[in-house]
Motif scaffolding. Structure first.
Motif: not given
Length: 166
Positions: A98-102, A116-122
């Motif tokens: 899940x990405x976008x406006x999270x 949350x996966x910090x390296x992938x920003x998702x």
């Protein structure tokens, strides 16, 4: 999709026979039918993909370890976020990204079991017993190429006028 993922989605244990696979598929098709709620369409895509993988597998291949509750857990997680505005949901194999406006939905994502996966920003939802070996070295493009990618569409909302005179 890996055989263990397919087994988990259909709620089967390792060593499932073709008859058990077929019965589990029929049960999952009834349980996750798109007419029942908004996340049903995406779950049916996963159920169909899992069935295709297992239908061609031999009994020795289905002896991989699986999480029998993962399908129901995944369904609940997708259903919890599918109607949130501004999210970009992507299914890669048996994971949901899940990405976008999270930021505005951070608490809802946490409550649904996403990490949350910090390296992938998702944010992602994965099987509970999964252990990372790569420590985030794969890019999202690598993951998409290895496991495929489906971007679910949000269901159309129906607005009903309450108390409107005919």
């Amino acid at each position: 999709m890996k055989i263990s993922d397919a087994l988990s989605i259909l709620g089967l244990s390792s060593g499932a026979t073709q008859e058990e696979i077929k019965a589990a598929y029929k049960g999952a098709a009834k349980k996750y039918h798109p007419d029942l709620n908004s996340a049903g369409g995406e779950m049916m895509k996963l159920v169909n993909a899992a069935y295709d993988v297992l239908r061609e597998a031999t009994s020795t291949e289905t002896s991989e370890q699986a999480d029998a509750n993962y399908g129901a857990d995944l369904y609940a997680a997708i259903n919890a976020i599918i109607d949130l505005d501004g999210l970009e949901v992507e299914i890669c194999g048996s994971w949901v990204w899940v990405g976008g406006n999270t930021k505005e939905h951070k608490e809802a994502l946490k409550q649904a079991g996403f990490k949350y996966a910090k390296k992938k920003q998702k944010w992602n939802y994965r099987p509970s017993g999964w252990k990372s070996r790569s420590r985030g070295t794969y890019s999202m493009d690598d993951i998409r190429q290895a496991h495929g990618s489906v971007r679910p569409s949000r269901p159309a909302r129906r607005d009903y006028a309450l108390g409107a005179a005919a």
